[in-house]
Design a protein around this motif. Structure first.
Motif, PDB file in Angstrom:
ATOM      1  N   ARG A 117     -16.167   1.004   2.379  1.00  0.00           N
ATOM      2  CA  ARG A 117     -15.463   2.265   2.058  1.00  0.00           C
ATOM      3  C   ARG A 117     -14.368   2.022   1.010  1.00  0.00           C
ATOM      4  NH1 ARG A 117     -14.754   7.319   3.409  1.00  0.00           N
ATOM      5  NH2 ARG A 117     -12.679   8.231   3.473  1.00  0.00           N
ATOM      6  N   ALA A 118     -13.726   0.866   1.064  1.00  0.00           N
ATOM      7  CA  ALA A 118     -12.661   0.575   0.076  1.00  0.00           C
ATOM      8  C   ALA A 118     -13.230   0.559  -1.344  1.00  0.00           C
ATOM      9  CB  ALA A 118     -11.992  -0.758   0.398  1.00  0.00           C
TER      10      ALA A 118
ATOM     11  N   HIS B 179      -9.803   7.933  13.871  1.00  0.00           N
ATOM     12  CA  HIS B 179     -10.517   6.722  13.472  1.00  0.00           C
ATOM     13  C   HIS B 179      -9.562   5.547  13.633  1.00  0.00           C
ATOM     14  CE1 HIS B 179     -14.002   8.803  11.755  1.00  0.00           C
ATOM     15  NE2 HIS B 179     -13.150   9.706  11.340  1.00  0.00           N
TER      16      HIS B 179
ATOM     17  N   GLN C 190       1.173   7.915   2.841  1.00  0.00           N
ATOM     18  CA  GLN C 190       1.500   9.323   2.623  1.00  0.00           C
ATOM     19  C   GLN C 190       2.986   9.641   2.836  1.00  0.00           C
ATOM     20  OE1 GLN C 190      -1.225  12.953   2.892  1.00  0.00           O
ATOM     21  NE2 GLN C 190      -0.526  12.597   4.962  1.00  0.00           N
TER      22      GLN C 190
ATOM     23  N   ILE D 230      -5.279  -4.454   7.183  1.00  0.00           N
ATOM     24  CA  ILE D 230      -5.801  -5.455   6.246  1.00  0.00           C
ATOM     25  C   ILE D 230      -4.699  -5.801   5.242  1.00  0.00           C
ATOM     26  CG2 ILE D 230      -6.843  -3.644   4.793  1.00  0.00           C
ATOM     27  CD1 ILE D 230      -9.104  -5.658   4.198  1.00  0.00           C
TER      28      ILE D 230
ATOM     29  N   PRO E 128       0.815  -1.226   0.000  1.00  0.00           N
ATOM     30  CA  PRO E 128       0.000   0.000   0.000  1.00  0.00           C
ATOM     31  C   PRO E 128       0.846   1.273   0.000  1.00  0.00           C
ATOM     32  CG  PRO E 128      -0.802  -1.560   1.629  1.00  0.00           C
ATOM     33  CD  PRO E 128       0.502  -2.104   1.135  1.00  0.00           C
ATOM     34  N   VAL E 129       0.391   2.248  -0.782  1.00  0.00           N
ATOM     35  CA  VAL E 129       1.046   3.558  -0.808  1.00  0.00           C
ATOM     36  C   VAL E 129       0.623   4.310   0.443  1.00  0.00           C
ATOM     37  CG1 VAL E 129       1.185   5.771  -1.999  1.00  0.00           C
ATOM     38  CG2 VAL E 129       1.040   3.643  -3.322  1.00  0.00           C
TER      39      VAL E 129
ATOM     40  N   LYS F 236      -5.426  15.883  14.069  1.00  0.00           N
ATOM     41  CA  LYS F 236      -5.867  14.928  15.098  1.00  0.00           C
ATOM     42  C   LYS F 236      -5.160  15.223  16.422  1.00  0.00           C
ATOM     43  CE  LYS F 236      -6.981  11.326  11.756  1.00  0.00           C
ATOM     44  NZ  LYS F 236      -6.478  10.175  10.975  1.00  0.00           N
TER      45      LYS F 236
ATOM     46  N   ILE G 158      -8.003  -6.637   0.400  1.00  0.00           N
ATOM     47  CA  ILE G 158      -8.732  -5.385   0.138  1.00  0.00           C
ATOM     48  C   ILE G 158      -9.819  -5.650  -0.894  1.00  0.00           C
ATOM     49  CG2 ILE G 158      -8.523  -3.023  -0.754  1.00  0.00           C
ATOM     50  CD1 ILE G 158      -5.576  -3.091   0.142  1.00  0.00           C
TER      51      ILE G 158
ATOM     52  N   PRO H 157      -2.955  -6.600   1.791  1.00  0.00           N
ATOM     53  CA  PRO H 157      -3.288  -6.057   0.458  1.00  0.00           C
ATOM     54  C   PRO H 157      -4.182  -6.985  -0.361  1.00  0.00           C
ATOM     55  CG  PRO H 157      -0.985  -5.663   0.935  1.00  0.00           C
ATOM     56  CD  PRO H 157      -1.511  -6.499   2.071  1.00  0.00           C
TER      57      PRO H 157
ATOM     58  N   VAL I 293      -7.526   2.616  12.704  1.00  0.00           N
ATOM     59  CA  VAL I 293      -7.094   2.134  11.393  1.00  0.00           C
ATOM     60  C   VAL I 293      -7.175   0.611  11.379  1.00  0.00           C
ATOM     61  CG1 VAL I 293      -5.176   2.001   9.755  1.00  0.00           C
ATOM     62  CG2 VAL I 293      -5.593   4.111  11.048  1.00  0.00           C
ATOM     63  N   GLU I 294      -7.909   0.137  10.373  1.00  0.00           N
ATOM     64  CA  GLU I 294      -8.069  -1.307  10.254  1.00  0.00           C
ATOM     65  C   GLU I 294      -6.888  -1.851   9.451  1.00  0.00           C
ATOM     66  OE1 GLU I 294     -11.358  -4.413   8.383  1.00  0.00           O
ATOM     67  OE2 GLU I 294     -11.556  -2.267   8.083  1.00  0.00           O
TER      68      GLU I 294
ATOM     69  N   THR J 276      -3.452  15.782   8.447  1.00  0.00           N
ATOM     70  CA  THR J 276      -4.499  15.215   9.310  1.00  0.00           C
ATOM     71  C   THR J 276      -3.920  14.727  10.632  1.00  0.00           C
ATOM     72  OG1 THR J 276      -4.303  13.135   8.105  1.00  0.00           O
ATOM     73  CG2 THR J 276      -6.120  14.556   7.499  1.00  0.00           C
TER      74      THR J 276
END
Lengths: 152, 362
Positions: free
Chosen positions: B193-194, B169, B94, B174, B91-92, B161, B179, B176, B171-172, B157
């Motif tokens: 949401r995904a 929130h 930030q 999961i 996963p990318v 926060k 997904i 890759p 973070v779940e 963010t």
């Protein structure tokens, strides 16, 4: 962005992950020249795969942390074996350049076999310096757009 | 005039295709490279909507389609189906983004500062008409700063926060490969949401703009401000057969967070392939709008996600021009039967005519 830094150095001061990253971003002419030289005396090479395909790219939402799929990236990959040396090599690069992927795989196999490490280290040094400088020049231009805003 | 089913027309169909292609002329490698180098934002938009990152193929699709974006999206998505999936990248995140533009309209002094990057936001929009009379237009070079900008920028963010401005929130975590994936599973409502973020990532830019704009004009309850918009290059992190994770190259991405001040401070998010700020800002608005407890009818997930899917919606629209002779004939038959029945029973169907307006001489 530290990829694979936990790996032991495989050539000179480069971890396996760093070497693969530099090779993937290398200029085609440079990497092919080294790969062709290596091929001359690496021994018989068996191609396991050499193809283009899709890599799904997951992305992390910064608001709720949800991982989702941004989309698929076309990548070229090559996987080879060098039976005479008991090693395999793998290369993958964003795009359709199968020759670049094969060149990376050949160099990766050579790294695994500790073959011609001097040439590989020289290539990595040159390409790493080139890539760092390209990023540096880009980021100097980006920095020129930093703005200090005032509100009234 | 008769309405009947038809078949045949092979010669005309072939000539029609030839006419379309001959109008476009020869497509050469140089032409494709010209499109790729001169229209990067169009190529980006196409790759985002096609959900396939490959600038050369996107430029080729644009050349073959003569610039018809929906046709080009279809070509690229069709090509994608010919390719095997060989990996799911890491996963990318930030902190990995090689960031060239990052601004906030909500907070002036953000950690890391405001970097305008490549943009025309503050420029006069002037057409360089001299080009048409032979004067080349060469842009002024950037005067680089002495020191480079940091390659990455901190999370806004996270700072918010920490300030207690927005809710944390959980973070779940999961894997890759776990997904949810729209290319393998249908869109079912309520969507995970995904799925929603994946669907918005490949949504039609014009569609997200229209619905995002509509929701801010009154067909929703969103009052957005751009919390952050970011243009960057993301590494594609693959796994070597021996387990080493490495970058196989970088791809252009954009992402936006919008903050809505309707009740509490709430954020919406979107990201897509390529640099496309209109898309991610409007899609982030739609993320927020569709996440409301009782969204406006025009801001429900079903309404938004179905109507912004470019291939299905454009395909449905243009299918109407294909022969519908049989179905239309059955409609006509029914209409004539009702009319004949009415005449037989002596009662003419009542057709209400609109009130006559003053006639205008033509």
């Amino acid at each position: 962005m530290d990829y694979g830094r936990s790996d032991d150095a495989v050539v000179a001061n480069y971890s396996h992950g760093e070497a693969l990253r530099i090779l993937a971003a290398s200029r085609p002419a440079s990497i092919r020249a080294v790969a062709e030289r290596i091929l001359d005396d690496l021994g018989e090479v068996v191609v396991i795969t050499n193809r283009t395909g899709l890599a799904m790219l997951p992305y992390q939402d910064t608001v709720k942390g949800t991982a989702f799929h941004l989309g698929e990236v076309l990548v070229a990959e090559a996987h080879i074996a060098v039976p005479g040396r008991g090693v395999e090599g793998y290369g993958a690069v964003v795009g359709r350049d199968l020759e670049q992927a094969m060149a990376i795989a050949v160099i990766d196999a050579a790294m695994a076999a500790h073959h011609d490490t001097a040439s590989i280290a020289e290539l990595l040094d040159a390409e790493h310096a080139y890539q760092r400088e390209a990023d540096r020049q880009r980021l100097r231009k980006v920095e020129a757009t930093r703005v200090q805003m005032e509100t009234f | 005039m008769a309405y009947v089913a038809t078949r045949g027309g092979e010669h005309a169909i072939e000539q029609a295709e030839r006419l379309f292609r001959s109008d476009l002329g020869t497509i050469s490698k140089d032409r494709v490279e010209g499109i790729r180098s001169s229209l990067p934002y169009l190529v980006d938009r196409l790759m985002g909507e096609a959900s396939l990152y490959e600038p050369d193929l996107a430029a080729l699709a644009l050349a073959q389609a003569g610039g018809d974006l929906y046709e080009a999206v279809l070509l690229l998505r069709a090509y994608r189906t010919t390719q095997p999936r060989i990996a799911i990248a890491e996963p990318v995140k930030q902190p990995d983004l090689f960031t060239v533009r990052r601004i906030s309209a909500a907070f002036k002094d953000i950690p890391g500062g405001q970097i305008l990057g490549p943009t025309l936001d503050y420029s006069h929009r002037l057409l360089q008409v001299g080009v048409l009379t032979g004067e080349d237009y060469t842009p002024e070079p950037v005067i680089p700063a002495a020191k480079p900008a940091p390659a990455t920028q901190p999370s806004l963010t996270d700072w918010q926060k920490a300030q207690g401005l927005i809710a944390e929130h959980p973070v779940e975590t999961i894997a890759p490969e776990e997904i949810p994936d729209l290319t393998r599973e249908p869109l079912l409502f309520p969507v995970p949401r995904a799925h929603k973020l994946q669907s918005l990532a490949r949504a039609d830019t014009g569609g997200t703009l229209a619905l995002g704009y509509a929701t801010t004009r009154g067909y929703g309850d969103i009052h957005p401000t751009v919390n952050e918009v970011r243009l960057a290059e993301a590494p594609v992190l693959l796994r070597h057969p021996r387990g080493t994770v490495f970058s196989a190259g970088r791809v252009r991405v954009s992402q936006a967070e919008i903050i809505s001040k309707s009740k509490n401070l709430e954020l919406g998010f979107s990201a897509t392939f390529g640099w496309n700020e209109v898309k991610v800002i409007s899609a982030a608005i739609l993320d927020r709008a569709t996440s409301q407890p009782n969204p406006h009818a025009a801001s429900t997930e079903e309404f938004v996600l179905y109507h912004t899917e470019p291939v299905e919606s454009s395909g449905f629209c243009i299918h109407f021009k294909l022969p519908h002779y049989v179905t239309f004939q059955s409609t006509l038959d029914a209409y004539r039967r009702v009319k004949a029945d009415g005449e037989a029973s002596g009662s003419k169907p009542v057709i209400k005519e609109p009130a006559k307006k003053e006639e205008v001489a033509l």
